[in-house]
Design an enzyme around this catalytic site. Structure first.
Site, PDB file in Angstrom:
ATOM      1  N   LYS A 114      11.666-102.676  17.389  1.00 25.40           N
ATOM      2  CA  LYS A 114      11.639-101.707  16.298  1.00 25.40           C
ATOM      3  C   LYS A 114      12.626-100.575  16.575  1.00 25.40           C
ATOM      4  O   LYS A 114      12.806-100.164  17.717  1.00 25.40           O
ATOM      5  CB  LYS A 114      10.236-101.095  16.150  1.00 25.40           C
ATOM      6  CG  LYS A 114       9.163-102.088  15.784  1.00 25.40           C
ATOM      7  CD  LYS A 114       7.793-101.417  15.762  1.00 25.40           C
ATOM      8  CE  LYS A 114       6.699-102.434  15.467  1.00 25.40           C
ATOM      9  NZ  LYS A 114       5.366-101.809  15.520  1.00 25.40           N
TER      10      LYS A 114
ATOM     11  N   HIS B 120       0.444-100.624  18.126  1.00 32.12           N
ATOM     12  CA  HIS B 120       0.645-101.915  17.475  1.00 32.12           C
ATOM     13  C   HIS B 120       1.790-102.720  18.088  1.00 32.12           C
ATOM     14  O   HIS B 120       2.746-102.174  18.618  1.00 32.12           O
ATOM     15  CB  HIS B 120       0.965-101.700  15.991  1.00 32.12           C
ATOM     16  CG  HIS B 120      -0.102-100.970  15.251  1.00 32.12           C
ATOM     17  ND1 HIS B 120       0.163-100.166  14.177  1.00 32.12           N
ATOM     18  CD2 HIS B 120      -1.446-100.906  15.429  1.00 32.12           C
ATOM     19  CE1 HIS B 120      -0.955 -99.645  13.705  1.00 32.12           C
ATOM     20  NE2 HIS B 120      -1.950-100.083  14.457  1.00 32.12           N
TER      21      HIS B 120
ATOM     22  N   ASP C 184      -7.671 -99.483  13.906  1.00 30.67           N
ATOM     23  CA  ASP C 184      -7.127 -98.904  15.131  1.00 30.67           C
ATOM     24  C   ASP C 184      -8.214 -98.444  16.099  1.00 30.67           C
ATOM     25  O   ASP C 184      -7.962 -98.295  17.291  1.00 30.67           O
ATOM     26  CB  ASP C 184      -6.178 -97.749  14.812  1.00 30.67           C
ATOM     27  CG  ASP C 184      -4.833 -98.238  14.296  1.00 30.67           C
ATOM     28  OD1 ASP C 184      -4.548 -99.446  14.402  1.00 30.67           O
ATOM     29  OD2 ASP C 184      -4.054 -97.409  13.791  1.00 30.67           O
TER      30      ASP C 184
ATOM     31  N   TYR D 156      10.714 -97.384   9.895  1.00 31.00           N
ATOM     32  CA  TYR D 156      11.133 -98.213  11.015  1.00 31.00           C
ATOM     33  C   TYR D 156      11.673 -99.556  10.567  1.00 31.00           C
ATOM     34  O   TYR D 156      11.261-100.110   9.563  1.00 31.00           O
ATOM     35  CB  TYR D 156      10.034 -98.376  12.051  1.00 31.00           C
ATOM     36  CG  TYR D 156       8.718 -98.934  11.571  1.00 31.00           C
ATOM     37  CD1 TYR D 156       8.358-100.250  11.835  1.00 31.00           C
ATOM     38  CD2 TYR D 156       7.813 -98.133  10.880  1.00 31.00           C
ATOM     39  CE1 TYR D 156       7.138-100.756  11.427  1.00 31.00           C
ATOM     40  CE2 TYR D 156       6.595 -98.625  10.467  1.00 31.00           C
ATOM     41  CZ  TYR D 156       6.264 -99.944  10.738  1.00 31.00           C
ATOM     42  OH  TYR D 156       5.056-100.444  10.320  1.00 31.00           O
TER      43      TYR D 156
END
Length: 195
Positions: free
Chosen positions: A76, A66, A174, A136
């Site tokens: 991130k 992603h 996904d 995250y």
């Protein structure tokens, strides 16, 4: 806080200082001042995180790869607070000397490692333990219209997920991301002052 380099200069592993004794342990998982001093001095990046996310997944779950498209791209800072994952960052910056290559790092509750994934990287992970609690920080808010991804099982990328692919559990979303070869990246490589 200790910084470890990876095979891709802009992706860093962070090991926070752990204080443990017979009662258990204490770790300061994030401190903006220390993060700035350590990371900015190495990368030149100045990051301010605005959103924290958390997911709970069982063995074999794979999430990714992603990223958000500009102008909503995200850096991130990721970690696994329970269980164990293989975390992957793929360089998708056109012109980068490591374009199309990836870094894979084991993150677990026992090693307390974190990985910094700057803008211009696709991110994913695979759960290696019975369950994994994954957290995250992002330096940009979630924008569903900018959500994007790459096929995490793409043979061109050749990612070693450290698990049998037949055990992989993927979301429908996904399973539908583009292959690396079919993706026209909007990210451009800008050389940072890695010291």
């Amino acid at each position: 806080m200790k910084l470890l380099r990876t095979d891709i200069d802009d992706v860093l592993i962070i090991e926070p200082e752990l204080h443990d004794d017979s009662r258990g342990y204490f770790v300061e998982s994030f401190n903006q001042r220390e993060f700035d001093a350590a990371v900015s001095s190495v990368t030149g990046l100045e990051l301010r995180f605005v959103q924290d996310n958390e997911s709970l997944s069982s063995f074999g779950v794979m999430r990714g790869l992603h990223f958000q498209l500009p102008p909503f791209a995200q850096s991130k800072l990721v970690r696994c607070v329970m269980g164990c994952v293989v975390d992957v960052a793929v360089d998708i910056r056109r012109g980068s000397p490591t374009y199309g290559r990836y870094v894979a790092v084991e993150l677990s509750q026992s090693n307390h490692r974190q990985i910094l994934i700057p803008k211009g990287f696709a991110h994913g992970f695979a759960v290696m333990s019975r369950e994994a609690l994954f957290q995250y920080k992002c330096d940009e808010y979630y924008h569903p219209e900018a959500e994007c991804g790459l096929d995490l099982l793409d043979p061109v990328l050749g990612i070693d997920w450290k698990m049998p692919i037949q055990d992989a559990v993927l979301s429908d979303k996904d399973r539908k991301w583009k292959s690396f070869a079919d993706f026209d990246t909007p990210f451009e490589y800008k050389k940072t002052d890695i010291r």
